[in-house]
Design an enzyme around this catalytic site. Structure first.
Site, PDB file in Angstrom:
ATOM      1  N   ASP A 216       0.847  -1.194   0.000  1.00 46.55           N
ATOM      2  CA  ASP A 216       0.000   0.000   0.000  1.00 46.55           C
ATOM      3  C   ASP A 216       0.881   1.242   0.000  1.00 46.55           C
ATOM      4  O   ASP A 216       2.090   1.161   0.179  1.00 46.55           O
ATOM      5  CB  ASP A 216      -0.893   0.016   1.246  1.00 46.55           C
ATOM      6  CG  ASP A 216      -0.065   0.021   2.530  1.00 46.55           C
ATOM      7  OD1 ASP A 216       0.346   1.115   2.953  1.00 46.55           O
ATOM      8  OD2 ASP A 216       0.203  -1.065   3.087  1.00 46.55           O
ATOM      9  N   ASP A 218       0.829   3.610   2.276  1.00 51.39           N
ATOM     10  CA  ASP A 218       0.746   4.215   3.605  1.00 51.39           C
ATOM     11  C   ASP A 218      -0.394   5.238   3.564  1.00 51.39           C
ATOM     12  O   ASP A 218      -1.506   4.879   3.176  1.00 51.39           O
ATOM     13  CB  ASP A 218       2.103   4.828   3.984  1.00 51.39           C
ATOM     14  CG  ASP A 218       2.291   4.952   5.493  1.00 51.39           C
ATOM     15  OD1 ASP A 218       2.054   3.944   6.188  1.00 51.39           O
ATOM     16  OD2 ASP A 218       2.656   6.020   5.958  1.00 51.39           O
TER      17      ASP A 218
END
Length: 295
Positions: A216, A218
């Site tokens: 991802d 973040d």
């Protein structure tokens, strides 16, 4: 080329989030091990990949029972050392901190930045013995090159080098923290387990490298959704199969023996006068440093 001090190579794998077992290998057995530092996260699984042995330990335990700060890193590394491991590959899910890295990409970092809180024991030394190992380059260059080669062979998009920020967790970053790590540190990825694992592997005279699997962005990327556990789990599932194949390629690509400087990292590390090292200390640290005590 291996020299006179070369050691037979044996790989240990520390599986992170989403990687709790090795698929498609011949399992030889499981080993419940006790160490002077307590119990490791789970049983060490012994498996065969072709003609070679690999030892696997799920860092968070099967079923993912342990928070990053609850992992007994000293026991994990010591248990692998007891099993004769010379090279340790950490497989770790990470948040992505740079635009050119995409979810599903693989990163093999070469630096680490510590943002843990000091509640994780990070050394085998102390309690009667003092030692200091070099840690300027926390990941083994030779093993890292092998991991990159294996990742490319499996068709992964792999990024060679970069800084891994190790945060305490278990919460993900605030937006302010995320932007700080990107701009001030220049981080490539962020995770919660590289430390003290890498420090302890160096003290244990192991080669240590990481296959970081990007999950991802973040929370810094304004064009992407903020990190959620659902999104992370979906990417973890997709990454785990490829990571497993990369690990098996690493096993095949490793040399039969090595005299990498990581394997001698504690040769001049012990500062305590030999006559002041007690029998209790020698017994506690015998697996790690017995060859130095008798040198």
């Amino acid at each position: 080329m291996a020299g006179k001090t070369a050691k037979p190579v044996r790989l240990g794998v520390l599986g992170g989030s989403g990687v709790y077992r090795m698929e498609g290998v011949d399992v030889v057995g499981e080993h419940r091990i006790e160490t002077p530092f307590g119990s490791p996260s789970d049983a060490v699984v012994e498996a065969r990949v072709g003609a070679r042995t690999v030892l696997f330990l799920p860092r968070h335990g099967r079923g993912h029972r342990l928070l990053p700060s609850e992992v007994n890193f000293r026991a994990n590394i010591h248990a692998l050392k007891q099993m004769g491991v010379t090279h340790t590959l950490a497989v770790s899910a990470v948040g992505i901190m740079q635009e050119h890295i995409r979810p599903g990409d693989m990163v093999v970092p070469d630096q680490v930045f510590d943002r843990t809180k000091g509640i994780r024991p990070s050394t085998f030394f102390g309690e009667g013995i003092v030692g200091h190992v070099m840690f300027a380059d926390p990941f083994c260059e030779d093993l890292s090159r092998t991991v990159v080669e294996a990742a490319k062979h499996q068709g992964a998009t792999v990024h060679e080098g970069g800084t891994y920020v190790c945060m305490e967790g278990p919460q993900f970053s605030t937006r302010a923290e995320s932007h700080f790590y990107r701009k001030a540190v220049g981080a490539a990825v962020i995770g919660m387990t590289a430390l003290p694992e890498a420090k302890l592997a160096r003290e244990a005279e192991m080669c240590y490298a990481m296959l970081a699997t990007g999950t991802d962005y973040d929370c810094w990327h304004e064009a992407e959704e903020d990190v959620s556990i659902d999104a992370v789990l979906a990417i973890l599932k997709a990454n785990s199969e490829r990571a497993n194949l990369i690990v098996q390629d690493v096993v095949r690509l490793l040399p039969e023996s090595s005299d990498c400087e990581c394997l001698h990292a504690a040769k001049y590390a012990i500062i305590t006068a030999p006559e002041m090292i007690s029998d209790e200390v020698k017994e506690r640290l015998g697996v790690l440093y017995g060859h130095h005590f008798t040198a």
